[in-house]
Scaffold this motif. Structure first.
Motif, short mmCIF file in Angstrom:
data_model
loop_
_atom_site.label_atom_id
_atom_site.label_comp_id
_atom_site.label_asym_id
_atom_site.label_seq_id
_atom_site.Cartn_x
_atom_site.Cartn_y
_atom_site.Cartn_z
N MET A 162 -45.73 8.96 -0.89
CA MET A 162 -45.70 9.93 -1.97
C MET A 162 -46.57 11.13 -1.61
SD MET A 162 -46.03 7.78 -5.52
CE MET A 162 -44.99 6.36 -5.88
N ARG A 163 -46.18 12.26 -2.15
CA ARG A 163 -47.03 13.45 -2.06
C ARG A 163 -46.80 14.28 -3.30
NH1 ARG A 163 -44.59 16.97 2.90
NH2 ARG A 163 -46.60 18.00 2.64
N ILE A 164 -47.78 15.09 -3.66
CA ILE A 164 -47.62 16.04 -4.76
C ILE A 164 -47.85 17.44 -4.21
CG2 ILE A 164 -48.12 14.50 -6.69
CD1 ILE A 164 -51.04 15.38 -6.57
N LEU A 216 -51.03 18.96 -2.52
CA LEU A 216 -52.22 18.90 -3.35
C LEU A 216 -52.98 17.61 -3.06
CD1 LEU A 216 -50.61 20.09 -6.72
CD2 LEU A 216 -52.08 21.43 -5.19
N PRO A 217 -54.29 17.60 -3.27
CA PRO A 217 -55.09 16.42 -2.93
C PRO A 217 -54.87 15.25 -3.89
CG PRO A 217 -56.45 18.07 -4.01
CD PRO A 217 -55.12 18.71 -3.78
N PHE A 218 -55.14 14.03 -3.40
CA PHE A 218 -55.07 12.82 -4.22
C PHE A 218 -56.44 12.60 -4.87
CE2 PHE A 218 -51.62 10.72 -1.32
CZ PHE A 218 -50.75 11.74 -1.63
N HIS A 254 -55.65 17.15 -9.69
CA HIS A 254 -54.53 18.06 -9.45
C HIS A 254 -53.22 17.37 -9.81
CE1 HIS A 254 -57.60 20.11 -7.04
NE2 HIS A 254 -56.83 21.19 -7.13
N ALA A 255 -52.37 18.09 -10.53
CA ALA A 255 -51.03 17.59 -10.86
C ALA A 255 -50.00 18.49 -10.20
CB ALA A 255 -50.82 17.58 -12.37
N GLY A 256 -48.98 17.88 -9.65
CA GLY A 256 -47.95 18.66 -8.98
C GLY A 256 -46.63 17.93 -8.95
N HIS A 257 -45.65 18.55 -8.32
CA HIS A 257 -44.32 17.98 -8.21
C HIS A 257 -44.38 16.75 -7.30
CE1 HIS A 257 -42.48 21.55 -10.08
NE2 HIS A 257 -43.44 22.22 -9.45
N THR A 270 -38.46 14.18 -7.05
CA THR A 270 -38.23 13.24 -8.14
C THR A 270 -37.99 13.93 -9.48
OG1 THR A 270 -40.57 13.06 -8.73
CG2 THR A 270 -39.75 11.60 -6.98
N GLY A 271 -38.44 15.17 -9.61
CA GLY A 271 -38.35 15.85 -10.90
C GLY A 271 -39.50 15.50 -11.83
N ASP A 272 -40.47 14.74 -11.33
CA ASP A 272 -41.65 14.38 -12.12
C ASP A 272 -42.85 15.20 -11.68
OD1 ASP A 272 -40.75 12.29 -13.88
OD2 ASP A 272 -40.57 10.99 -12.13
#
Length: 544
Positions: free
Chosen positions: A371-373, A381-383, A387-390, A416-418
C-alpha cells in the motif's frame, strides 16, 4: 543460477482434487432454492463438478470460453464454479440484485453466450434475455424433486438434461495459471461497474492469503472449522470462502437464497458454524434477531467484518456474544488486502484505546499487498498516521486492469478511490472515499467520521453524508439520517451537541434531514449515488 523447483501451474482443479482426495468426507451443506437442506461432502462435490465439466466439454466449451451464472449460494453454483474453472473457462458471476439493464451491460462487456440460472433468478433471466440476443442458451439448475417451470428462454435446458449420462471419469486439462477464472464486477457506487477477471494464480494465492493466521484470529485446523459466507458468492467470490474451505478441509455451509437473519441463525446453530463474515449492517441485524430468538450464536468464534469500520456499540455486541471481531478491508479488485492482526503490545492497552488503534482502523497491511498513499499530485506521503492521501495498492492478488481495457490501459498501482492514513505500525485507516470527500475552504471533511459520530447518538439509526455546493466554501456537508426504533422526531440540537464531542465544530453539517430508509447497494453498502439523487430531487433551498 536458476532454482530447481517445479513449475506446476496453480490451477483450481488441483484445489478441488486436494479436497476430494485428502478430506473428501468433510461435510458440505447447502440450502437449496426451495429451502431444503442438502448434505454432501467434498468427494461428492468433486464428482458432481467432473460430470458437469465432462458435459461442458461435450457441448464444445473449452479454454478461453466464458460462461455466466445468475444464481445464489447453492451447491449447484459451487458445482458450476469447479466445473467451469476446471476446464479453463471463465465464470462470470452475475449479481441477481441488479437490474436487467445493468446485467446487459456486463454481459456485453464479457461476451458469454450461455448462462446458468436457478428457480429464483428465472424471472430476472427472462427480462435479461429480452435485451441480450447474444445469449443463446440458458441452463436451468434444477433441484431433485422440485418442479421445473416452463420457460420461453432461448436454448432453455435443465442442468440434468445438459449433463445427460456424462460420467465423473474426467481428466482436468492443464493450461496457464494466468487464465481468467471468475469474473466479478464492482458495485458501481461511483459510476458504471468495472469487471475484474481473477486468475487461477490470484485466487489460489488469495485463498492462501485469506487462510493466514492474521486474517482469522481464532483459526483452527481442518474440519474443526465450519465456514458460512454470508456474502453472496457472486460478490468477490464470497470473500473466498468457497475456495478457502476446501483448501483447508473446512466444512462449508451455504445459505441458498435465504439471507434473512433468522435463516442465517438457523444454519449457524444447526451446523455449528465457527467462522462467518458480513458487513456491519448484516451483523447488527443478526445480533438483533439472535437476541429476539434467544440464540447465543455460541459456536461462532470468528466474525469477519468489512465494508466500513465498526462502531463501538457494534464491537461491544461482538464481545457480548463471545465472538472475536476480525476487521479487514478489501475491494472486488483486491480481496483481503488488510488483516485483523493487532500491532505488538496493543492487546494490553485499555479497551477504549484498543478500539481506536485496532478495531476503528481497517486492519494492517497484509503480506501479499503493498500500500501507499499519495497527495493530489501523486507524491508519496509518509506512514505517520497524520498525513491522509489517495490509497494505492499493488500485488499478486490485486487487479492490474479491468475487463475490456487494452494492455496499454493497465496500471502498476490500483487506485482504490479511498482516502486513507497509514500508521507506523502498518495499520491503515480509511478516512473517506475520494469522491465523497468534502473539501470545504480548502480543508477536507471526513464523511465517514461525521456518519460515525451521528450513528452513536441514541436517536439515530443510521446516517449518510454527502457534499452540497456552497457559494463561499465550495462544498459543505449535508447529513441524512434515519431514526432509531421508537423515536418519533429528531432532536437536532442535541444531535449537534453530541457530534461536537467527536468532530470539529466547523465539520458539523449545514443541514440535517430525516429520511425513511437509507438506500443501499446490491452488496449492502450505503449508496451515496442514491443519496445524491435524493438531494437533487429536493426542491428546498438547503444552503442559503
Amino acid at each position: 543460477m536458476r532454482g530447481t523447483m517445479m513449475t506446476n501451474p496453480m490451477l483450481l482443479s488441483r484445489l478441488i482434487d486436494h479436497a476430494a482426495e485428502h478430506h473428501g468426507d468433510t461435510p458440505f451443506v447447502a440450502r437449496r432454492i426451495d429451502g431444503v437442506i442438502e448434505r454432501s461432502d467434498w468427494a461428492r462435490m468433486r464428482d458432481r463438478a467432473k460430470r458437469l465439466a465432462n458435459a461442458m466439454t461435450g457441448h464444445g466449451f473449452k479454454v478461453d470460453d466464458v460462461v455466466g451464472s445468475l444464481a445464489w449460494n447453492t451447491s449447484n453454483h459451487i458445482e458450476l464454479f469447479y466445473a467451469a474453472l476446471g476446464i479453463g473457462a471463465g465464470l462470470h458471476t452475475l449479481n441477481p440484485r441488479l437490474t436487467a439493464e445493468d446485467l446487459r451491460y456486463m454481459i456485453e462487456k464479457v461476451g458469454e453466450i450461455t448462462i446458468f440460472i436457478d428457480a429464483d433468478t428465472l424471472p430476472l433471466a427472462e427480462q435479461v434475455a429480452a435485451i441480450t440476443p447474444m445469449v443463446t442458451r440458458w441452463v436451468f439448475m434444477d433441484e431433485p424433486g422440485a418442479p421445473v417451470p416452463a420457460s420461453a428462454l432461448p436454448g432453455f435446458v435443465t442442468k440434468t438434461d445438459f449433463i445427460g449420462d456424462a460420467s465423473a471419469d474426467f481428466a482436468w486439462p492443464t493450461f496457464d495459471e494466468n487464465q481468467a477464472a471468475t469474473i466479478c464486477f464492482t458495485s458501481g457506487t461511483t459510476g458504471r461497474p468495472k469487471g475484474v477477471a481473477y486468475t487461477h494464480r490470484s485466487i489460489t494465492l488469495g485463498s492462501m492469503n485469506m487462510s493466514m493466521a492474521d486474517m482469522y484470529g481464532t483459526h483452527r485446523r481442518g474440519s474443526l472449522e465450519c465456514m458460512l459466507p454470508i456474502a453472496a458468492i457472486f460478490h468477490a467470490n464470497g470473500w473466498m470462502m468457497p475456495f478457502t474451505a476446501p483448501m483447508n478441509g473446512h466444512k462449508l455451509v451455504l445459505n441458498g437464497r435465504d439471507f434473512s437473519p433468522e435463516g442465517i441463525i438457523e444454519l449457524i446453530d444447526g451446523e455449528g458454524v465457527t467462522i462467518t463474515g458480513a458487513v456491519p449492517t448484516i451483523w447488527m441485524d443478526l445480533f438483533d434477531a439472535a437476541e429476539r430468538q434467544g440464540s447465543k450464536l455460541e459456536t461462532v468464534r470468528t466474525g469477519l467484518l468489512a465494508g466500513t469500520r465498526p462502531s463501538r456499540a457494534l464491537a461491544e455486541r461482538f464481545e457480548s456474544f463471545g465472538i472475536t471481531l476480525c476487521q479487514s478491508w478489501g475491494m472486488t479488485e483486491v480481496p483481503g488486502c488488510s488483516r485483523s492482526a493487532p500491532a505488538a503490545g496493543s492487546d494490553t492497552l485499555p479497551a477504549d484505546e484498543q478500539h481506536e488503534r485496532h478495531l476503528a482502523r481497517q486492519g494492517r497491511v497484509g503480506f501479499l499487498s503493498e500500500m501507499r498513499i499519495v497527495d493530489d499530485e501523486g507524491k508519496p506521503l509518509p506512514f505517520d498516521g497524520e498525513h491522509a492521501g489517495h490509497l494505492l495498492v499493488r500485488g499478486p492478488i490485486a487487479s492490474g486492469s479491468y475487463v475490456g481495457l487494452s494492455d496499454a490501459e493497465g496500471f502498476e498501482w490500483l487506485e482504490t478511490g479511498d482516502i486513507a492514513r497509514i500508521y507506523p505500525d502498518g495499520s491503515m485507516e480509511i478516512v473517506d472515499r475520494a469522491k465523497d470527500v468534502i473539501k470545504s475552504g480548502g480543508e477536507w471533511i471526513s464523511t465517514l467520521q461525521l456518519e460515525s459520530a451521528a450513528a452513536s447518538f441514541a436517536g439515530v439509526a443510521e446516517a449518510g453524508v454527502i457534499s452540497i455546493p456552497h457559494p463561499r466554501w465550495q462544498e459543505r456537508p449535508l447529513m441524512l439520517v434515519t431514526l432509531a426504533e421508537g423515536v418519533e422526531a429528531l432532536d437536532e440540537a442535541a444531535l449537534r451537541e453530541h457530534m461536537q464531542g467527536f468532530v470539529a465544530k466547523w465539520w458539523l453539517p449545514d443541514a440535517i434531514r430525516v429520511i425513511d430508509t437509507m438506500p443501499r447497494t446490491s452488496t449492502g453498502k450505503l449508496d451515496k449515488m442514491a443519496l445524491r439523487r435524493l438531494y437533487a430531487q429536493r426542491s428546498e433551498n438547503i444552503i442559503a
